[in-house]
Design a protein around this motif. Structure first.
Motif, PDB file in Angstrom:
ATOM      1  N   VAL A  13      76.016   8.433 -33.933  1.00 56.32           N
ATOM      2  CA  VAL A  13      74.954   7.099 -33.271  1.00 56.32           C
ATOM      3  C   VAL A  13      75.320   7.734 -31.466  1.00 56.32           C
ATOM      4  O   VAL A  13      74.931   7.578 -30.412  1.00 56.32           O
ATOM      5  N   ILE A  14      76.739   7.151 -31.477  1.00 55.31           N
ATOM      6  CA  ILE A  14      77.141   6.973 -29.898  1.00 55.31           C
ATOM      7  C   ILE A  14      77.558   8.347 -28.626  1.00 55.31           C
ATOM      8  O   ILE A  14      77.115   8.262 -28.327  1.00 55.31           O
ATOM      9  N   VAL A  15      77.760   9.158 -29.908  1.00 52.87           N
ATOM     10  CA  VAL A  15      77.857  10.586 -29.130  1.00 52.87           C
ATOM     11  C   VAL A  15      76.346  11.921 -29.011  1.00 52.87           C
ATOM     12  O   VAL A  15      75.700  11.391 -27.616  1.00 52.87           O
ATOM     13  N   ALA A  16      75.720  10.781 -30.011  1.00 58.89           N
ATOM     14  CA  ALA A  16      73.493  11.215 -29.630  1.00 58.89           C
ATOM     15  C   ALA A  16      73.037  10.758 -28.589  1.00 58.89           C
ATOM     16  O   ALA A  16      72.721  11.349 -28.092  1.00 58.89           O
ATOM     17  N   SER A  17      73.804   8.627 -28.395  1.00 54.35           N
ATOM     18  CA  SER A  17      73.310   7.519 -27.673  1.00 54.35           C
ATOM     19  C   SER A  17      73.858   8.917 -25.951  1.00 54.35           C
ATOM     20  O   SER A  17      72.811   8.634 -24.740  1.00 54.35           O
ATOM     21  N   LEU A  18      75.114   8.562 -25.703  1.00 52.14           N
ATOM     22  CA  LEU A  18      75.519   9.443 -24.957  1.00 52.14           C
ATOM     23  C   LEU A  18      74.716  10.615 -24.744  1.00 52.14           C
ATOM     24  O   LEU A  18      75.112  10.476 -22.425  1.00 52.14           O
ATOM     25  N   PHE A  19      74.505  11.152 -24.966  1.00 47.62           N
ATOM     26  CA  PHE A  19      73.993  12.938 -24.137  1.00 47.62           C
ATOM     27  C   PHE A  19      73.097  13.231 -24.054  1.00 47.62           C
ATOM     28  O   PHE A  19      72.176  13.764 -23.095  1.00 47.62           O
ATOM     29  N   ILE A  20      72.100  12.446 -25.160  1.00 46.59           N
ATOM     30  CA  ILE A  20      70.323  12.138 -24.918  1.00 46.59           C
ATOM     31  C   ILE A  20      69.960  11.148 -23.376  1.00 46.59           C
ATOM     32  O   ILE A  20      69.621  11.950 -22.748  1.00 46.59           O
ATOM     33  N   VAL A  21      69.884  10.131 -23.799  1.00 48.96           N
ATOM     34  CA  VAL A  21      69.515   9.052 -22.612  1.00 48.96           C
ATOM     35  C   VAL A  21      70.410   8.171 -22.681  1.00 48.96           C
ATOM     36  O   VAL A  21      71.143   7.529 -23.662  1.00 48.96           O
ATOM     37  N   LYS A  22      71.115   8.103 -20.871  1.00 47.27           N
ATOM     38  CA  LYS A  22      72.060   7.263 -20.921  1.00 47.27           C
ATOM     39  C   LYS A  22      72.103   5.871 -21.144  1.00 47.27           C
ATOM     40  O   LYS A  22      72.866   4.596 -22.079  1.00 47.27           O
ATOM     41  N   ALA A  23      70.696   5.600 -20.781  1.00 45.50           N
ATOM     42  CA  ALA A  23      70.104   4.144 -20.972  1.00 45.50           C
ATOM     43  C   ALA A  23      69.979   4.088 -22.617  1.00 45.50           C
ATOM     44  O   ALA A  23      70.771   2.891 -22.865  1.00 45.50           O
ATOM     45  N   VAL A  24      69.888   4.826 -23.848  1.00 42.08           N
ATOM     46  CA  VAL A  24      70.634   3.646 -25.029  1.00 42.08           C
ATOM     47  C   VAL A  24      71.327   3.404 -25.419  1.00 42.08           C
ATOM     48  O   VAL A  24      71.736   2.502 -26.162  1.00 42.08           O
ATOM     49  N   PHE A  25      72.382   4.531 -24.574  1.00 46.20           N
ATOM     50  CA  PHE A  25      73.992   4.305 -25.161  1.00 46.20           C
ATOM     51  C   PHE A  25      74.332   3.056 -24.022  1.00 46.20           C
ATOM     52  O   PHE A  25      75.061   2.256 -24.634  1.00 46.20           O
ATOM     53  N   VAL A  26      74.082   2.376 -23.082  1.00 48.28           N
ATOM     54  CA  VAL A  26      73.940   1.270 -22.289  1.00 48.28           C
ATOM     55  C   VAL A  26      72.932  -0.090 -23.061  1.00 48.28           C
ATOM     56  O   VAL A  26      73.961  -1.377 -23.218  1.00 48.28           O
ATOM     57  N   GLY A  27      72.004   0.405 -23.940  1.00 48.98           N
ATOM     58  CA  GLY A  27      72.122  -0.516 -25.196  1.00 48.98           C
ATOM     59  C   GLY A  27      72.741  -0.989 -26.339  1.00 48.98           C
ATOM     60  O   GLY A  27      72.893  -2.009 -26.705  1.00 48.98           O
ATOM     61  N   VAL A  28      73.736   0.401 -26.632  1.00 43.83           N
ATOM     62  CA  VAL A  28      74.309   0.345 -27.916  1.00 43.83           C
ATOM     63  C   VAL A  28      75.563  -0.646 -27.221  1.00 43.83           C
ATOM     64  O   VAL A  28      76.311  -1.074 -28.086  1.00 43.83           O
ATOM     65  N   VAL A  29      76.192  -0.217 -26.231  1.00 42.91           N
ATOM     66  CA  VAL A  29      77.165  -1.508 -25.779  1.00 42.91           C
ATOM     67  C   VAL A  29      76.959  -2.658 -25.585  1.00 42.91           C
ATOM     68  O   VAL A  29      77.787  -3.381 -25.726  1.00 42.91           O
ATOM     69  N   ALA A  30      75.434  -2.864 -25.040  1.00 42.80           N
ATOM     70  CA  ALA A  30      75.384  -4.746 -25.427  1.00 42.80           C
ATOM     71  C   ALA A  30      75.135  -4.812 -26.323  1.00 42.80           C
ATOM     72  O   ALA A  30      76.032  -6.098 -26.677  1.00 42.80           O
ATOM     73  N   LEU A  45      89.872   3.966 -47.525  1.00 38.58           N
ATOM     74  CA  LEU A  45      89.995   5.137 -46.390  1.00 38.58           C
ATOM     75  C   LEU A  45      89.054   5.890 -46.355  1.00 38.58           C
ATOM     76  O   LEU A  45      88.492   6.385 -44.710  1.00 38.58           O
ATOM     77  N   SER A  46      88.385   6.168 -47.399  1.00 42.02           N
ATOM     78  CA  SER A  46      86.893   6.938 -47.654  1.00 42.02           C
ATOM     79  C   SER A  46      85.676   5.773 -46.716  1.00 42.02           C
ATOM     80  O   SER A  46      85.568   6.377 -45.925  1.00 42.02           O
ATOM     81  N   ALA A  47      85.816   4.303 -46.657  1.00 40.99           N
ATOM     82  CA  ALA A  47      84.089   3.833 -46.306  1.00 40.99           C
ATOM     83  C   ALA A  47      84.248   4.014 -45.045  1.00 40.99           C
ATOM     84  O   ALA A  47      83.832   4.045 -44.140  1.00 40.99           O
ATOM     85  N   ALA A  48      86.149   3.497 -44.395  1.00 37.86           N
ATOM     86  CA  ALA A  48      86.378   3.494 -43.061  1.00 37.86           C
ATOM     87  C   ALA A  48      86.334   4.955 -42.145  1.00 37.86           C
ATOM     88  O   ALA A  48      85.314   4.949 -41.157  1.00 37.86           O
ATOM     89  N   ILE A  49      86.717   6.266 -43.298  1.00 38.44           N
ATOM     90  CA  ILE A  49      86.546   7.067 -42.739  1.00 38.44           C
ATOM     91  C   ILE A  49      84.486   7.580 -42.491  1.00 38.44           C
ATOM     92  O   ILE A  49      83.965   8.274 -41.100  1.00 38.44           O
ATOM     93  N   GLY A  50      83.389   7.253 -43.206  1.00 39.67           N
ATOM     94  CA  GLY A  50      82.282   7.758 -43.341  1.00 39.67           C
ATOM     95  C   GLY A  50      81.565   6.316 -42.262  1.00 39.67           C
ATOM     96  O   GLY A  50      80.683   6.692 -41.211  1.00 39.67           O
ATOM     97  N   VAL A  51      81.898   5.041 -42.014  1.00 37.06           N
ATOM     98  CA  VAL A  51      81.567   4.338 -41.453  1.00 37.06           C
ATOM     99  C   VAL A  51      82.282   4.809 -39.671  1.00 37.06           C
ATOM    100  O   VAL A  51      81.608   4.911 -38.110  1.00 37.06           O
ATOM    101  N   GLY A  52      83.061   5.294 -39.484  1.00 32.88           N
ATOM    102  CA  GLY A  52      83.883   6.134 -38.282  1.00 32.88           C
ATOM    103  C   GLY A  52      82.447   7.382 -38.079  1.00 32.88           C
ATOM    104  O   GLY A  52      82.881   7.157 -36.570  1.00 32.88           O
ATOM    105  N   VAL A  53      82.496   7.662 -38.765  1.00 27.47           N
ATOM    106  CA  VAL A  53      81.643   9.006 -38.281  1.00 27.47           C
ATOM    107  C   VAL A  53      80.383   8.781 -38.251  1.00 27.47           C
ATOM    108  O   VAL A  53      79.916   9.727 -36.939  1.00 27.47           O
ATOM    109  N   GLY A  54      79.713   7.932 -38.720  1.00 26.53           N
ATOM    110  CA  GLY A  54      78.462   7.192 -38.751  1.00 26.53           C
ATOM    111  C   GLY A  54      78.202   6.790 -37.247  1.00 26.53           C
ATOM    112  O   GLY A  54      77.185   7.222 -36.357  1.00 26.53           O
ATOM    113  N   LEU A  55      79.086   5.896 -37.100  1.00 26.24           N
ATOM    114  CA  LEU A  55      79.390   5.453 -35.061  1.00 26.24           C
ATOM    115  C   LEU A  55      79.153   6.053 -34.970  1.00 26.24           C
ATOM    116  O   LEU A  55      78.842   6.879 -33.449  1.00 26.24           O
ATOM    117  N   GLY A  56      80.494   7.501 -35.044  1.00 23.90           N
ATOM    118  CA  GLY A  56      80.673   8.438 -34.037  1.00 23.90           C
ATOM    119  C   GLY A  56      78.766   9.127 -33.386  1.00 23.90           C
ATOM    120  O   GLY A  56      78.868   9.572 -32.102  1.00 23.90           O
TER     121      GLY A  56
END
Length: 375
Positions: free
Chosen positions: A124-141, A111-122
């Motif tokens: 990255v996703i939120v930062a790319s989502l609200f800063i530059v949309k194109a970056v989030f499209v790259g993350v999805v790709a 659970l410790s690793a799962a929570i840490g990885v989940g927070v890290g991914l979250g």
């Protein structure tokens, strides 16, 4: 068994006269007495073992079974006779055996690793989502390409199915970009071209298993990149980042509610042949959590959204996320594996995180369009 199931009274350890004194003229009965009169020999012979058969045929709870022998089988095993009028001493009860401590429920992962990885991914996703949309499209790709690599690798390892990865990876990334730039028409066109590329690419190898390989390739193209394209379609709206954030939050909340309620109250299996860990109580938890979160998100995050629309959105997300999780479990059971990969500690692979998101994306996109328009 309880004592009544045996039918015989508790053994007193004393077969002498009763407390009222001996009965005059009564002859001793039963194998516990010798047939001759006189002093007993120093060496005694063992008594025959009398089977413990219920009296009067069959009812073990009948008190009439008290007439049969229930004492020790050897004369020298009998306790010494007590003086007349003195009650026999009862043996001290044996101490109860220590009971094993109940095992605590385990989540089955770190659970410790799962929570840490989940927070890290979250983050990255939120930062790319609200800063530059194109970056989030790259993350999805990138997520799509890694997911395709995991899926095709497991198919080849476990089923000897060689779905061509190169056209799938190129076409999958193109699908996501085309969906964001050109909308649904661009996504469908990229999907068709990707399927055609899979058919042509596989022609460079011998014809054995051609149909099996291309079928798996077309399935992979639809299952991973095409479903992920609906995330890009949501992002293209004016309030696209908030739509995508709502979609992600509701899916995560649904999974969390299912886990929390199912782990604590789960008793009835939802689909034991597919995923033994999922329960009906967990599904109810997923629905309740997702509906509450949906009402809040639609009311406060989505332009022109209302709380009742959020209730319907949450219900639909909980259903689609559960079905997506079960579908992924079916694939993994057919392949005989627990996880699709090991890239994410505590989570497995990328596909193990996309299992609920992929089928939920088109459902969320459609409901957003129906409730508040395409934007």
């Amino acid at each position: 068994m309880n004592e009544s199931s045996w039918g015989a009274p508790p053994h007193t350890g004393y077969w002498g006269p009763s407390d009222h004194g001996p009965v005059q003229g009564a002859a001793p009965a039963g194998p516990a007495y010798d047939a001759h009169v006189g002093p007993r020999p120093s060496r005694t012979e063992p008594m025959p073992v009398v089977p413990d058969v219920p009296a009067h045929g069959g009812n073990q709870d009948d008190d009439r079974g008290a007439a049969r022998m229930s004492g020790p089988s050897f004369r020298n095993e009998m306790p010494p006779a007590q003086p007349h009028g003195v009650a026999p001493q009862k043996p001290e009860p044996m101490p109860d055996a220590p009971q094993p401590s109940p095992r605590k429920k385990s989540a089955g992962r770190d659970l410790s690793a799962a929570i840490g990885v989940g927070v890290g991914l979250g983050a990255v996703i939120v930062a790319s989502l609200f800063i530059v949309k194109a970056v989030f499209v790259g993350v999805v790709a990138v997520a799509v390409v890694v997911g395709l690599w995991e899926l095709t690798s497991r198919l080849q390892e476990r089923k000897s199915i060689k779905a061509p990865l190169v056209p799938l990876a190129v076409g999958g990334a193109a699908m996501v970009v085309a969906g964001y730039v050109r909308g649904a028409e661009g996504a469908w066109a990229a999907m068709a071209l990707t399927a055609l590329a899979v058919l042509v690419w596989r022609m460079t190898e011998p014809p054995e298993n051609y149909l099996k390989d291309v079928t798996a390739g077309v399935f992979a193209a639809f299952y991973v990149p095409f479903l992920a394209t609906f995330v890009a379609l949501m992002l293209a709206a004016d309030d696209g980042p908030w739509r995508v954030l709502t979609f992600l939050l509701l899916t995560v909340v649904s999974d969390t509610g299912a886990y929390a309620v199912g782990w604590r109250f789960g008793r009835h299996k939802l689909a034991p042949r597919i995923s033994p860990g999922k329960t009906r109580e967990g599904l109810l938890g997923a629905v309740a959590f997702a509906m509450v979160a949906g009402a809040l998100c639609m009311q406060f995050l989505i332009d022109d959204g209302t709380w009742w629309q959020g209730l319907l959105l949450g219900l639909a997300v909980a259903a689609s996320a559960t079905l997506g999780d079960l579908g992924e479990s079916m694939i993994k059971r057919d392949l005989g594996i627990k996880d699709m990969g090991t890239l994410l500690p505590g989570h497995g692979g990328i596909m193990d995180r996309l299992d609920s998101l992929l089928p939920t994306a088109p459902v969320a996109w459609l409901l957003f369009v129906l409730f508040v328009g395409s934007g």
